[in-house]
Design a protein around this motif. Structure first.
Motif, PDB file in Angstrom:
ATOM      1  N   TYR A 322       0.823  -1.207   0.000  1.00 36.39           N
ATOM      2  CA  TYR A 322       0.000   0.000   0.000  1.00 36.39           C
ATOM      3  C   TYR A 322       0.857   1.257   0.000  1.00 36.39           C
ATOM      4  CZ  TYR A 322      -4.190  -2.758   0.833  1.00 36.39           C
ATOM      5  OH  TYR A 322      -5.222  -3.645   0.706  1.00 36.39           O
ATOM      6  N   ARG A 325       2.195   1.681  -3.619  1.00 38.70           N
ATOM      7  CA  ARG A 325       1.165   1.946  -4.617  1.00 38.70           C
ATOM      8  C   ARG A 325       0.442   3.264  -4.351  1.00 38.70           C
ATOM      9  NH1 ARG A 325      -0.278  -2.377  -7.890  1.00 38.70           N
ATOM     10  NH2 ARG A 325       1.641  -3.506  -8.336  1.00 38.70           N
ATOM     11  N   TYR A 326       0.359   3.696  -3.089  1.00 36.55           N
ATOM     12  CA  TYR A 326      -0.339   4.926  -2.757  1.00 36.55           C
ATOM     13  C   TYR A 326       0.611   6.092  -2.502  1.00 36.55           C
ATOM     14  CZ  TYR A 326      -4.684   2.258  -2.145  1.00 36.55           C
ATOM     15  OH  TYR A 326      -5.783   1.470  -2.340  1.00 36.55           O
ATOM     16  N   GLY A 534       1.139   3.797 -10.018  1.00 35.70           N
ATOM     17  CA  GLY A 534       0.910   2.797  -8.983  1.00 35.70           C
ATOM     18  C   GLY A 534      -0.529   2.360  -8.896  1.00 35.70           C
ATOM     19  N   THR A 535      -1.422   3.087  -9.572  1.00 35.32           N
ATOM     20  CA  THR A 535      -2.848   2.759  -9.565  1.00 35.32           C
ATOM     21  C   THR A 535      -3.356   2.444 -10.968  1.00 35.32           C
ATOM     22  OG1 THR A 535      -3.226   4.172  -7.634  1.00 35.32           O
ATOM     23  CG2 THR A 535      -5.145   3.601  -8.954  1.00 35.32           C
ATOM     24  N   GLU A 537      -2.828   1.413 -14.945  1.00 35.14           N
ATOM     25  CA  GLU A 537      -1.934   0.687 -15.845  1.00 35.14           C
ATOM     26  C   GLU A 537      -1.684   1.476 -17.132  1.00 35.14           C
ATOM     27  OE1 GLU A 537      -3.659  -3.118 -16.636  1.00 35.14           O
ATOM     28  OE2 GLU A 537      -2.896  -3.998 -14.770  1.00 35.14           O
ATOM     29  N   TYR A 622       6.985  -0.061 -11.552  1.00 37.74           N
ATOM     30  CA  TYR A 622       5.825  -0.936 -11.729  1.00 37.74           C
ATOM     31  C   TYR A 622       5.866  -1.591 -13.115  1.00 37.74           C
ATOM     32  CZ  TYR A 622       4.434   2.558  -8.238  1.00 37.74           C
ATOM     33  OH  TYR A 622       4.401   3.427  -7.175  1.00 37.74           O
TER      34      TYR A 622
END
Length: 639
Positions: A322, A325-326, A534-535, A537, A622
């Protein structure tokens, strides 16, 4: 049998009725699978059970609401009905992003239950690992099923499905805190404390925008009522079961409420440990040891049971990064978060808190302020290790702040003998100020709408302009014209769709797709752009779209430098003539012009690599969301 029923208490009869209702629902679900009435009836039962649970918690906590408390409670609920009705009716808000997620969940839950009861409950259970579980849909379906099912209808229905239980528990918490603080002027204390807490803007902020996350406060208040004055001096199995149920409920509401649970449990254990040490010093070491032993045993058993109950969610939490990604949302860490909390609470509330701290110190009652302070600090530190808060995530700190407000209300009420008029005016002005706060997606400081609209500082004039544009839309007709054009020029049966580059609070694909809820006019005809690293694609749909929409100037409503749609738009504008031709243009009437570009040349490897190479930094972080996605798409299309 009739004699047994007559000997039951009122609450006992309620639970007996709920049991009979549950049995009837099971029979109905088996006899009429897929009935449109089943889900609303389940929701009605869930709301009744939740309200009964709230009353049971009050009884277990030793709190009884008298006629005066009930009258104030009903009056505030009626005022809330008028407030929501007026607020929702006086604006034109387009639901998007987080503000439409629960509404879509409700539609999907309705569709699942329309298949069968089993399909409906499977849909609810399968959502347990998602950031937005479908737990709340069980409670919001009734009375949503009786409405026009628009976004505003969904927001308004929360007044009936969420607010009654929440206000009952908040009233009970107010009474409980007043008793612990030994308040003398109970009439004014309850009136001031209950109204102050229930009108706090960030209690209702997300609800007005279609996010029923405040539902979790119901379980937070349950947890506080059951523990604030409980010291594990004896085994209380019903209380333990209620604490466990409240904890499970708040976690199922939104996963980030875990930060409140951890912070509150840490503060509570610390408070119990301190009280046990004092007890041992006062010559009762055996009693102190037994307290801590019971606490540890209950904590271990509850934690183990919670892990088993929520195992899919626990696995997701342990396996998902988290913080990484956040990271886009972590825009300032603890320093900026403290500043944001200060601005959101505001000077008027801090004056009340200061009065409360002085009151608690003078009466040597430090437990509640220390509990609230420790909970806020721990929750704040833990949360900002992942990201900074938005207005809806402010809810996880609300219980701690409200506890401090109640301590301050005790000080204000018991000090009314001096400067009575001044203090009552202070309470009245603060309440009116709080009720008039604009609940906008861009709200960072709790200010009334008329203050925001006429804010004197030129430095924030652009913020004020965008705040008004996003909260009360003036371009709904223009958005509808764009929707009609896309609808007319894209044939979903042939796989034709449009791709929208802007992904901002002012304009994004959700604005257009969900502009006329419950009708989703552009279902399958409009694809969202890339924006958050991160959220989101790598958007291979861009290379498949028949049309690409962009705007001039590109909307950028106070986003960080890491936002991606601006970079994608610059790449598109530099190379579009090789693959696109202009098809249409729309003036949105607010300085923004949308242009539709039609693809004339099919995408090739060179075009894909042109965009992919511009995101080398994101690809390094990512690869599964960038290069791997791009290569899989190229391979699938023989490129």
């Amino acid at each position: 049998m009739s004699g047994i029923v007559s000997r039951l208490s009122v609450l006992g009869k309620v639970w007996l009725g709920l049991a009979a209702g549950a049995l009837a629902l099971i029979v109905f679900g088996l006899a009429a699978p897929g009935s449109s009435l089943f889900f609303p009836l389940v929701s009605l039962w869930c709301n009744a059970a939740l309200f009964a649970l709230a009353l049971l918690v009050l009884r277990r906590a030793g709190v009884e609401l008298d006629l005066f408390h009930k009258a104030v409670l009903v009056g505030l609920w009626a005022a809330a009905v008028l407030y929501f009705y007026w607020t929702l009716g006086s604006r034109t808000f387009l639901y998007h992003w987080d503000y439409v997620n629960y509404i879509l969940k409700q539609y999907h839950a309705e569709a699942a239950f329309a298949q069968s009861a089993g399909a409906g409950f499977r849909f609810l259970l399968d959502s347990i690992t998602e950031d937005y579980t479908s737990f709340i849909t069980l409670f919001t379906e009734f009375p949503f099923c009786l409405s026009g099912k628009t976004g505003d209808d969904y927001a308004f229905c929360q007044v009936f499905s969420v607010l009654p239980s929440l206000l009952v528990l908040l009233a009970g918490l107010t009474v409980k805190v007043g008793r612990m603080l030994r308040v003398k002027n109970r009439f004014w204390y309850f009136l001031i404390g209950f109204s102050w807490c229930s009108t706090f803007p960030f209690v209702r902020m997300s609800a007005v925008l279609g996010q029923p996350d405040w539902f979790g406060l119901i379980f937070a208040f349950m947890l506080m009522l059951l523990t604030l004055d409980y010291r594990f001096d004896g085994i209380d199995l019903p209380r333990y079961l209620l604490i466990f149920a409240a904890t499970a409920g708040i976690i199922l509401t939104r996963r980030w409420y875990l930060y409140f649970v951890v912070g509150y449990c840490f503060a509570y254990v610390l408070m119990l440990a301190v009280s046990s040490i004092r007890l041992a010093k006062d010559g009762q070491p055996s009693r102190a040891v037994h307290r801590m032993v019971r606490l540890v045993v209950f904590g271990l058993c509850a934690a183990g049971a919670m892990v088993l109950l929520l195992l899919p969610m626990v696995r997701k939490i342990l396996s998902f990064d988290y913080a990484g990604r956040y990271s886009y949302y972590n825009f300032g860490g603890i320093t900026l978060e403290l500043a944001a909390q200060t601005l959101r609470i505001g000077l008027l509330n801090f004056i009340l808190i200061g009065m409360g701290l002085w009151f608690a110190a003078k009466r040597r009652l430090p437990a509640l302020p220390c509990l609230a302070g420790a909970e806020l600090l721990v929750s704040l530190v833990l949360f900002t290790r992942v990201q900074n808060t938005g207005s809806h995530q402010m809810l996880l700190f609300v219980p701690g702040w409200l506890l401090l407000f109640l301590v301050g209300s005790a000080a204000l009420a018991d000090g009314l003998k001096k400067h009575t008029a001044v203090k009552l005016c202070y309470w009245g002005f603060t309440t009116v100020f709080a009720v008039s706060v604009r609940c906008s997606p861009l709200t960072t400081v709790a200010l009334p709408g008329f203050v925001v609209d006429h804010f004197p500082l030129k430095a924030v004039s652009e913020f004020v302009r965008l705040d008004k544009l996003t909260y009360d839309r003036t371009d709904a007709p223009q958005i509808q014209r764009v929707d009609d054009w896309i609808d007319a020029h894209c044939d979903a049966e042939k796989g034709e769709f449009a791709y929208m580059i802007p992904h901002d609070m002012l304009y994004n694909s959700d604005m257009f797709q969900y502009a006329a809820l419950p009708d989703i006019q552009l279902q399958g005809k409009l694809s969202a752009g890339i924006s958050i690293p991160g959220t989101h694609e790598f958007p291979v749909r861009f290379f498949e779209a028949k049309y690409v929409l962009t705007a001039e100037p590109l909307p950028q409503t106070f986003v960080s430098g890491g936002e991606l749609s601006g970079r994608w738009n610059a790449l598109f504008c530099a190379a579009r003539d090789a693959h696109f031709t202009q098809a249409a243009s729309f003036d949105m009437g607010n300085g923004t012009v949308f242009t539709v570009w039609e693809r004339t040349e099919p995408a090739d490897r060179a075009e894909v690599e042109y965009y992919l190479n511009a995101f080398a930094q994101e690809d390094a972080l990512y690869p599964e969301m960038f290069s791997q996605v791009a290569e899989a798409w190229l391979a699938g299309h023989g490129l």
